[in-house]
Design a protein around this motif. Structure first.
Motif, short mmCIF file in Angstrom:
data_model
loop_
_atom_site.label_atom_id
_atom_site.label_comp_id
_atom_site.label_asym_id
_atom_site.label_seq_id
_atom_site.Cartn_x
_atom_site.Cartn_y
_atom_site.Cartn_z
N SER A 109 -8.05 -3.52 1.28
CA SER A 109 -7.99 -2.54 2.92
C SER A 109 -9.71 -1.93 3.17
O SER A 109 -10.00 -1.82 3.86
CB SER A 109 -7.52 -1.13 2.11
OG SER A 109 -7.88 0.38 0.68
N GLN A 121 -3.68 -6.18 9.06
CA GLN A 121 -2.87 -5.12 8.40
C GLN A 121 -1.46 -5.87 9.70
O GLN A 121 -0.60 -5.67 8.72
CB GLN A 121 -3.62 -3.65 9.12
CG GLN A 121 -2.39 -2.57 8.77
CD GLN A 121 -2.53 -1.15 9.23
OE1 GLN A 121 -3.21 -1.37 10.37
NE2 GLN A 121 -2.21 0.29 8.62
N GLY A 174 1.20 -0.84 -0.28
CA GLY A 174 0.33 -0.13 -0.42
C GLY A 174 0.87 0.78 -0.05
O GLY A 174 1.31 0.78 -0.64
N SER A 212 -5.27 -0.70 -1.38
CA SER A 212 -6.28 -0.40 -1.71
C SER A 212 -7.58 -2.09 -2.41
O SER A 212 -8.91 -2.29 -2.14
CB SER A 212 -6.72 0.55 -3.21
OG SER A 212 -5.71 -0.28 -4.43
N MET A 236 -1.87 -1.32 3.55
CA MET A 236 -3.09 -1.22 3.57
C MET A 236 -4.29 -1.32 2.28
O MET A 236 -3.64 0.23 1.89
CB MET A 236 -3.89 0.10 4.12
CG MET A 236 -3.82 0.10 5.54
SD MET A 236 -5.49 -0.88 6.15
CE MET A 236 -6.67 0.38 5.94
N GLY A 277 -6.54 4.30 3.85
CA GLY A 277 -5.73 2.41 3.24
C GLY A 277 -5.62 3.80 1.51
O GLY A 277 -5.29 4.40 1.23
#
Length: 409
Positions: free
Chosen positions: A65, A73, A55, A62, A60, A371
């Motif tokens: 998330s 996480q 991410g 996409s 995170m 996110g």
């Protein structure tokens, strides 16, 4: 990695679409495998997968998330922290392992919820997720562990202050009893966090034990040594039943009835990996932990005689295949066998002052609290390798390894 397709043409590195967090468990097991054996066969796939799911330097991504829990996480953050501590080289074109761990930490302390129950991290990130109204041990214990490990690695007391805050809050709730050392699974916000879901899962104990061990190593405070001893004794007493000889780990809540789900099958592997590190960073625990890892590793290896191709089972104590098979079983066995090799290590996992050189970014993840907006693309080239191949090769070496360990100490 028979069950992992992220290294194949057209697939997404690091991804298990229906169980995203398990990618972190797979990569943690492969990191431990490399750390204890020196075999770098899978290092490129580990690095590729862990970077691809990063991410905005906070795990995170996409694609996933919108339905993640804090615990999902957090496990990726612990995988990155492990990579930094064992000197797994930073990616030349991605985020550093330390920065990724810091990014997860930063986004999670931002979610600390003082508006209910006086603090704590919710299980889920988003209000529309089932479990959002719960605060649970693995989310809070995982963040505690991550903060403690960051404190030791960086010598930054901001992290240790947060670790203490998380611990003290948890001990003020039914989640953690710092007199009996019972660790409950969850508590409900709706009743002010006064009740507990007291299911006994090994990873809840393991994550608090791991964090306490790091805090003791970092601070040398009696509070943390007391926590290490209390949690270790309770963990070994509960999850290494005397009915199986006392040195073989069992996930007691689901194994006897053979009802463990994929998540629960992984718990033993996580905990045995953590026990190995506890033994290295708190040497007074070493002689207690080593026979537990060796006994479990020997039994786990014996469970890998299924389907004529060394398929591993869920339960280790029968010392034969129990008819179960899957990626989770292979990961758990790899963890325990690798961790039983702690007697090949002369020093504890590194810090920034003892050889660690992963690049720090204290502000990682702070620009992405909801996110990542980055898109997860598909891989265009790559070879298929196999976690089952890893376990088959590893188990094949086990006879010589266990003999050498037991003789050579």
């Amino acid at each position: 990695m028979t069950w992992y397709h992220g290294n194949e043409t057209g697939q997404i590195p690091g991804a298990f679409p229906t169980k995203w967090w398990e990618g972190s468990a797979l990569f943690m097991s492969l990191l431990l495998y490399w750390y204890y054996t020196g075999d770098d066969t899978y290092n490129d796939e580990v690095r590729q997968g862990m970077q691809h799911q990063a991410g905005d330097c906070d795990y995170m991504p996409s694609n996933y998330s919108s339905y993640l829990g804090n615990d999902d996480q957090m496990f990726w953050g612990l995988a990155a922290m492990t990579a930094a501590e064992i000197e797994f080289a930073d990616s030349s074109s991605g985020y550093s392992w330390l920065a990724l761990a810091q990014g997860v930490y930063n986004t999670q302390v931002d979610r600390w919820d003082s508006s209910t129950c006086g603090g704590g991290l919710r299980w889920q990130i988003w209000p529309y997720e089932a479990g959002y109204d719960m605060k649970n041990s693995i989310s809070n214990g995982g963040l505690f562990q991550l903060a403690a490990r960051l404190a030791r690695y960086t010598s930054n007391d901001t992290y240790s202050d947060w670790a203490t805050k998380i611990w003290d809050w948890t001990a003020s709730t039914p989640l953690l009893n710092n007199e009996t050392w019972n660790v409950a699974d969850s508590t409900d916000i709706d009743n002010g966090c006064t009740s507990q879901g007291d299911n006994q899962w090994s990873y809840n104990y393991g994550t608090f034990l791991m964090g306490a061990a790091y805090m003791y190593n970092y601070t040398q405070e009696a509070k943390w040594k007391n926590a290490v001893d209390g949690l270790l004794n309770k963990t070994l007493e509960t999850f290494f039943p005397t009915s199986y000889g006392g040195n073989i780990m069992s996930e007691i809540l689901c194994e006897p009835a053979e009802v463990c789900n994929d998540n629960e099958i992984l718990f033993k592997g996580l905990v045995t990996g953590w026990l190995g590190f506890v033994a290295l960073i708190v040497p007074s625990t070493y002689d207690t932990i080593l026979p537990k890892l060796q006994g479990s590793a020997e039994a786990a290896a014996a469970s890998c005689d299924g389907m004529t191709n060394n398929t591993c089972g869920v339960r280790w104590y029968p010392k034969k295949w129990d008819g179960w098979n899957g990626m989770e079983e292979e990961i758990a066995v790899t963890n325990v066998i690798a961790s039983s090799l702690i007697n090949t290590k002369k020093t504890a996992p590194v810090t920034s002052s003892t050889g660690g050189n992963s690049t720090s970014d204290p502000n990682a993840g702070t620009g992405d609290n909801t996110g990542s907006s980055s898109k997860t693309s598909k891989i265009t080239t790559g070879d298929k390798a196999g976690a089952s191949i890893l376990t088959i090769a590893f188990v094949g070496m086990w006879g010589g390894m266990i003999a050498w360990m037991l003789i050579g100490g």
